[in-house]
Design a protein around this motif. Sequence first.
Motif, PDB file in Angstrom:
ATOM      1  N   MET A   1       0.897  -1.224   0.033  1.00  0.00           N
ATOM      2  CA  MET A   1      -0.196  -0.033  -0.066  1.00  0.00           C
ATOM      3  C   MET A   1       0.949   1.120   0.060  1.00  0.00           C
ATOM      4  N   LYS A   2       1.825   1.259   0.727  1.00  0.00           N
ATOM      5  CA  LYS A   2       2.831   2.638   0.813  1.00  0.00           C
ATOM      6  C   LYS A   2       3.357   2.587  -0.607  1.00  0.00           C
ATOM      7  N   THR A   3       3.746   1.555  -1.154  1.00  0.00           N
ATOM      8  CA  THR A   3       4.313   1.691  -2.382  1.00  0.00           C
ATOM      9  C   THR A   3       3.487   2.082  -3.454  1.00  0.00           C
ATOM     10  N   LEU A   4       2.234   1.780  -3.315  1.00  0.00           N
ATOM     11  CA  LEU A   4       1.146   2.249  -4.241  1.00  0.00           C
ATOM     12  C   LEU A   4       0.933   3.681  -3.904  1.00  0.00           C
ATOM     13  N   ARG A   5       1.032   4.015  -2.851  1.00  0.00           N
ATOM     14  CA  ARG A   5       1.129   6.003  -2.553  1.00  0.00           C
ATOM     15  C   ARG A   5       2.207   6.650  -3.033  1.00  0.00           C
ATOM     16  N   SER A   6       3.398   5.789  -3.060  1.00  0.00           N
ATOM     17  CA  SER A   6       4.727   6.745  -3.384  1.00  0.00           C
ATOM     18  C   SER A   6       4.816   6.497  -4.855  1.00  0.00           C
ATOM     19  N   ASP A   7       4.346   5.681  -5.523  1.00  0.00           N
ATOM     20  CA  ASP A   7       4.886   4.975  -6.968  1.00  0.00           C
ATOM     21  C   ASP A   7       3.375   5.165  -7.784  1.00  0.00           C
ATOM     22  N   SER A   8       3.101   6.415  -8.579  1.00  0.00           N
ATOM     23  CA  SER A   8       2.051   6.686  -8.994  1.00  0.00           C
ATOM     24  C   SER A   8       1.792   5.796 -10.370  1.00  0.00           C
ATOM     25  N   SER A   9       3.305   5.187 -10.952  1.00  0.00           N
ATOM     26  CA  SER A   9       3.095   4.231 -12.021  1.00  0.00           C
ATOM     27  C   SER A   9       2.432   2.914 -11.557  1.00  0.00           C
ATOM     28  N   LEU A  10       2.675   2.631 -10.318  1.00  0.00           N
ATOM     29  CA  LEU A  10       2.064   1.116 -10.132  1.00  0.00           C
ATOM     30  C   LEU A  10       0.730   1.224 -10.010  1.00  0.00           C
ATOM     31  N   SER A  11       0.089   2.470  -9.208  1.00  0.00           N
ATOM     32  CA  SER A  11      -1.270   2.300  -9.373  1.00  0.00           C
ATOM     33  C   SER A  11      -1.865   2.297 -10.848  1.00  0.00           C
ATOM     34  N   PHE A  12      -1.157   3.037 -11.698  1.00  0.00           N
ATOM     35  CA  PHE A  12      -1.526   3.320 -13.034  1.00  0.00           C
ATOM     36  C   PHE A  12      -1.602   1.740 -13.549  1.00  0.00           C
ATOM     37  N   GLU A  13      -0.425   1.127 -13.553  1.00  0.00           N
ATOM     38  CA  GLU A  13      -0.559  -0.384 -13.974  1.00  0.00           C
ATOM     39  C   GLU A  13      -1.360  -1.101 -13.385  1.00  0.00           C
ATOM     40  N   MET A  14      -1.752  -1.056 -12.039  1.00  0.00           N
ATOM     41  CA  MET A  14      -2.783  -1.932 -11.483  1.00  0.00           C
ATOM     42  C   MET A  14      -4.315  -1.563 -12.169  1.00  0.00           C
ATOM     43  N   MET A  15      -4.506  -0.401 -12.314  1.00  0.00           N
ATOM     44  CA  MET A  15      -5.691   0.127 -13.127  1.00  0.00           C
ATOM     45  C   MET A  15      -5.804  -0.591 -14.426  1.00  0.00           C
ATOM     46  N   LYS A  16      -4.475  -0.650 -15.094  1.00  0.00           N
ATOM     47  CA  LYS A  16      -4.522  -1.392 -16.331  1.00  0.00           C
ATOM     48  C   LYS A  16      -4.867  -2.705 -16.369  1.00  0.00           C
ATOM     49  N   LEU A  17      -4.197  -3.304 -15.468  1.00  0.00           N
ATOM     50  CA  LEU A  17      -4.243  -4.974 -15.158  1.00  0.00           C
ATOM     51  C   LEU A  17      -5.783  -4.984 -14.860  1.00  0.00           C
ATOM     52  N   LEU A  18      -6.240  -4.408 -13.741  1.00  0.00           N
ATOM     53  CA  LEU A  18      -7.594  -4.608 -13.307  1.00  0.00           C
ATOM     54  C   LEU A  18      -8.826  -4.285 -14.641  1.00  0.00           C
ATOM     55  N   SER A  19      -8.342  -3.119 -15.683  1.00  0.00           N
ATOM     56  CA  SER A  19      -9.111  -3.098 -16.724  1.00  0.00           C
ATOM     57  C   SER A  19      -9.094  -4.285 -17.575  1.00  0.00           C
ATOM     58  N   ASN A  20      -7.958  -5.028 -17.744  1.00  0.00           N
ATOM     59  CA  ASN A  20      -8.012  -5.931 -18.844  1.00  0.00           C
ATOM     60  C   ASN A  20      -8.514  -7.297 -18.199  1.00  0.00           C
ATOM     61  N   GLN A  21      -8.297  -7.532 -16.891  1.00  0.00           N
ATOM     62  CA  GLN A  21      -9.130  -8.610 -16.399  1.00  0.00           C
ATOM     63  C   GLN A  21     -10.689  -8.393 -16.298  1.00  0.00           C
ATOM     64  N   LEU A  22     -11.098  -7.119 -16.290  1.00  0.00           N
ATOM     65  CA  LEU A  22     -12.494  -6.926 -16.450  1.00  0.00           C
ATOM     66  C   LEU A  22     -13.065  -7.069 -17.792  1.00  0.00           C
ATOM     67  N   ARG A  23     -12.122  -6.868 -18.702  1.00  0.00           N
ATOM     68  CA  ARG A  23     -12.615  -7.107 -20.088  1.00  0.00           C
ATOM     69  C   ARG A  23     -12.660  -8.552 -20.219  1.00  0.00           C
ATOM     70  N   GLU A  24     -11.493  -9.323 -19.983  1.00  0.00           N
ATOM     71  CA  GLU A  24     -11.664 -10.782 -20.302  1.00  0.00           C
ATOM     72  C   GLU A  24     -12.994 -11.289 -19.617  1.00  0.00           C
ATOM     73  N   ALA A  25     -13.157 -10.754 -18.231  1.00  0.00           N
ATOM     74  CA  ALA A  25     -14.234 -11.815 -17.470  1.00  0.00           C
ATOM     75  C   ALA A  25     -15.484 -11.305 -18.185  1.00  0.00           C
ATOM     76  N   GLU A  26     -15.835 -10.182 -18.676  1.00  0.00           N
ATOM     77  CA  GLU A  26     -16.857  -9.905 -19.424  1.00  0.00           C
ATOM     78  C   GLU A  26     -17.087 -10.443 -20.686  1.00  0.00           C
ATOM     79  N   VAL A  27     -15.774 -10.783 -21.469  1.00  0.00           N
ATOM     80  CA  VAL A  27     -16.139 -11.541 -22.696  1.00  0.00           C
ATOM     81  C   VAL A  27     -16.467 -12.917 -22.387  1.00  0.00           C
ATOM     82  N   LYS A  28     -15.781 -13.599 -21.274  1.00  0.00           N
ATOM     83  CA  LYS A  28     -15.910 -14.792 -20.937  1.00  0.00           C
ATOM     84  C   LYS A  28     -17.437 -15.192 -20.553  1.00  0.00           C
TER      85      LYS A  28
END
Lengths: 235, 235
Positions: free
Chosen positions: B119-146
């Motif tokens: 959580m600390k890393t997430l707060r200090s490193d904005s690129s990580l939250s961005f990557e997390m959002m991308k990851l979640l977005s992709n998984q959400l798309r996959e789940a919806e297609v499935k």
Amino acid sequence: MKTFEHVDCSRCDKRQSSVFCNTHGEPLENLSDSKTCSVYKKGQVIFHEGGHPFGVYCVNKGKIKLSIIGDEGKEQIVRLARDGDVLGYRSMLVNERYNATATVLEDSQVCFIPREIFMKTLRSDSSLSFEMMKLLSNQLREAEVKLTHLAQKPVRERLAETLLFLKETYGYEPDSTQIAVQLTREEIANLVGTATETAIRLLSELNKEGVIELSGKKISIKDVRELSRVANLND
Amino acid sequence: MKTFEHVDCSRCDKRQSSVFCNTHGEPLENLSDSKTCSVYKKGQVIFHEGGHPFGVYCVNKGKIKLSIIGDEGKEQIVRLARDGDVLGYRSMLVNERYNATATVLEDSQVCFIPREIFMKTLRSDSSLSFEMMKLLSNQLREAEVKLTHLAQKPVRERLAETLLFLKETYGYEPDSTQIAVQLTREEIANLVGTATETAIRLLSELNKEGVIELSGKKISIKDVRELSRVANLND
DNA sequence: TTTTCATTATGATTTTTATCAGTTCTGCCT
DNA sequence: AGGCAGAACTGATAAAAATCATAATGAAAA
């Protein structure tokens, strides 16, 4: 498409329960100043599957369905949006085309936030990205549970579950137990994941059993407990 | 559970393709210093549905299934993880219990990053939250297609699709067209969303047709084109 | 008001898939 | 090596759901 009176985000009471709940001050003003507010009529499409995302849509007031067209041209409704919900962010974040179509179920007021403004806000306001992650996480969980039920539960149970879900999402009409949304039987089927005829048959079955009451497109829930039992949740 | 030689994140080649791809310097060192690296044997459970999340798991090397147990006790496999994948972040972000169980498919090395550090890393490193959002977005798309396919496509098509998905996820064994993962027929069924017997029947059908070849739990794809045709993707 | 078209409804039938039952195979343990 | 248990397989049957067909209803347009 008409515009409606510009809503100041800082005064929008839907904000509290949206991803912008912790966005304040300058970033919020920026959003508010850059957005455009439009009215969409029932049946209108906000964005199309395959189209390019130029920004995100924030539902000020309305009811919207998000659907994917399957290989045989059949619609699958994957999400329903209501006041305060944000749409189109997923495609924007990963910089891909929309993979779903957003269609208005009843006249709605929707604000549009241009891509760059939203991305800028995302960078400057860390609470927004945090809220976005939470939102995505919740939707992912919902999708996975839905997936499991689709794979494992019979249509009748899924239909009951869908009716309860509609009630949770849009609530009742004032002073009644009628679910506050009008869907065609086909749309209900596309939400449940079944054939239209099957949905119709099972609805009139539940009607005969006195669990629900049908009057045209309006569905009222006469016996929530029994409907939950039919849905067979957590046993 | 044994530990394995501590892997320095900055030297981990799986990082490039993970959510930590843009995490460098101090935040990365912090992660690296705080994590613990463990070996899990085939069949071991990393975390259980319903359990409390105390951190996130990063797959250094391994193959892991994420599954939800349905109302009737039937397993539904909702995701498969491989090298570089991160697990358990969803529940941690929303501060909820796990809604899936992570089970190791073959001996794996997995690093554990404690909640607070992540959580600390997430707060200090904005690129990580961005990557997390991308990851979640992709998984959400996959789940919806499935979800859409589950609702609309017949079992045979979904099975073919699943085999192609397994190939995409884990690739082939060296110098062969055998999919590099061993699943029981039951697990394949739980991935497709069908009864075990049906999965078995359709597998041997595809075998007879020469599209795939079965030798024990190993499945080799003899004709990818034909298998794609059977899967009936985008027509 | 009448016409028209889409939606809803219902029945009959077929197809798909699950379930049940029983057999064979395979890997593992002693 | 022999025996045991779980997994894989096969066939028969049942259940669930889709499809096809056709009628009734209802809402919008002429």
